[in-house]
Scaffold this motif. Sequence first.
Motif, short mmCIF file in Angstrom:
data_model
loop_
_atom_site.label_atom_id
_atom_site.label_comp_id
_atom_site.label_asym_id
_atom_site.label_seq_id
_atom_site.Cartn_x
_atom_site.Cartn_y
_atom_site.Cartn_z
N ALA A 113 33.58 34.75 50.50
CA ALA A 113 32.72 35.83 50.00
C ALA A 113 31.34 35.27 49.67
CB ALA A 113 33.33 36.48 48.75
N ARG A 114 30.38 36.16 49.60
CA ARG A 114 29.03 35.78 49.18
C ARG A 114 28.96 35.87 47.66
NH1 ARG A 114 25.93 39.99 52.79
NH2 ARG A 114 26.65 41.09 50.96
N TRP A 115 28.09 35.05 47.08
CA TRP A 115 27.97 35.04 45.62
C TRP A 115 27.53 36.41 45.10
CZ3 TRP A 115 30.76 31.55 43.85
CH2 TRP A 115 30.78 30.26 44.36
N ARG A 116 26.70 37.13 45.85
CA ARG A 116 26.23 38.44 45.39
C ARG A 116 27.37 39.44 45.28
NH1 ARG A 116 22.10 39.67 49.70
NH2 ARG A 116 23.17 37.98 50.73
N ASP A 117 28.45 39.22 46.02
CA ASP A 117 29.60 40.14 45.99
C ASP A 117 30.60 39.79 44.89
OD1 ASP A 117 28.45 41.33 48.19
OD2 ASP A 117 29.65 40.16 49.62
N VAL A 118 30.41 38.65 44.24
CA VAL A 118 31.34 38.20 43.19
C VAL A 118 30.95 38.87 41.88
CG1 VAL A 118 32.15 36.22 41.86
CG2 VAL A 118 31.79 36.00 44.32
N SER A 119 31.91 39.51 41.23
CA SER A 119 31.62 40.16 39.95
C SER A 119 31.90 39.26 38.76
CB SER A 119 32.43 41.46 39.81
OG SER A 119 33.82 41.19 39.91
N ARG A 120 32.89 38.36 38.90
CA ARG A 120 33.24 37.50 37.76
C ARG A 120 34.09 36.34 38.23
NH1 ARG A 120 36.71 39.49 32.60
NH2 ARG A 120 38.11 40.17 34.23
N ALA A 121 33.99 35.23 37.53
CA ALA A 121 34.84 34.06 37.77
C ALA A 121 35.36 33.57 36.42
CB ALA A 121 34.06 32.96 38.47
N THR A 122 36.66 33.43 36.32
CA THR A 122 37.27 32.97 35.07
C THR A 122 38.36 31.95 35.39
OG1 THR A 122 38.90 34.76 35.13
CG2 THR A 122 36.91 35.16 33.85
N ALA A 123 38.67 31.14 34.41
CA ALA A 123 39.79 30.20 34.52
C ALA A 123 40.92 30.75 33.66
CB ALA A 123 39.38 28.82 34.05
N ARG A 124 42.09 30.93 34.27
CA ARG A 124 43.22 31.48 33.53
C ARG A 124 44.53 31.09 34.21
NH1 ARG A 124 41.10 37.04 35.44
NH2 ARG A 124 42.37 37.46 37.26
N ASP A 125 45.63 31.38 33.53
CA ASP A 125 46.95 31.09 34.08
C ASP A 125 47.23 32.02 35.27
OD1 ASP A 125 47.81 29.03 32.41
OD2 ASP A 125 48.33 30.45 30.83
N SER A 126 47.90 31.46 36.27
CA SER A 126 48.29 32.24 37.43
C SER A 126 49.70 31.81 37.84
CB SER A 126 47.31 32.02 38.58
OG SER A 126 47.51 30.74 39.15
N LEU A 127 50.18 32.35 38.94
CA LEU A 127 51.50 31.97 39.44
C LEU A 127 51.57 30.50 39.82
CD1 LEU A 127 52.26 35.05 41.72
CD2 LEU A 127 53.19 34.55 39.45
N HIS A 128 50.41 29.89 40.12
CA HIS A 128 50.35 28.48 40.54
C HIS A 128 49.75 27.59 39.47
CE1 HIS A 128 51.57 29.65 44.54
NE2 HIS A 128 50.70 30.63 44.47
N GLY A 129 49.92 27.95 38.21
CA GLY A 129 49.37 27.16 37.12
C GLY A 129 47.98 27.63 36.75
N TYR A 130 47.26 26.80 35.99
CA TYR A 130 45.91 27.15 35.57
C TYR A 130 45.01 27.19 36.79
CZ TYR A 130 42.38 27.59 31.94
OH TYR A 130 41.40 28.06 31.11
#
Length: 154
Positions: free
Chosen positions: A94-111
Amino acid sequence: MKSDETVYRLDPRPGMRLFGLRFVLAAVLVVVAWLLAGVFDDGAGLAAAWVVGALAALLVVVSVLLLVRPPAVVRLDDEGYRLGRVPQGGVRKARWRDVSRATARDSLHGYALVIEVGDGTSTVPLLLVAARANELQHEVNERLNRAHGYRRLE
């Protein structure tokens, strides 16, 4: 590779486990080739032994190459990002302009670093880039800020 591109590769620790498994498989193939050559005295048995032995050698070469140059997990540049072969990664690029947010959190594959794009997400398990996880998070944040015109307070 573009000059402004940063590549985050697979951390060697998970790669070493796969390396060991491939070598065990190669050893099993060598034993099978040895048995084929010993049990069958005809040309077909010898040919099969050579084929299995060649597969074992190919497996060793590929394993060494993957250990020396691990596969890319994620590539970042000024335009956007591209995921490598990340399990359950979601949106692959994706292009950075299309990204609304980036966060670090727990998922099915760990952090994981979760990048929200329109109606989808990209998930990068931070274990895959373990030693460079903080660097990846910081760079994604900086590139997002630049793309959306944000800058630090002075």
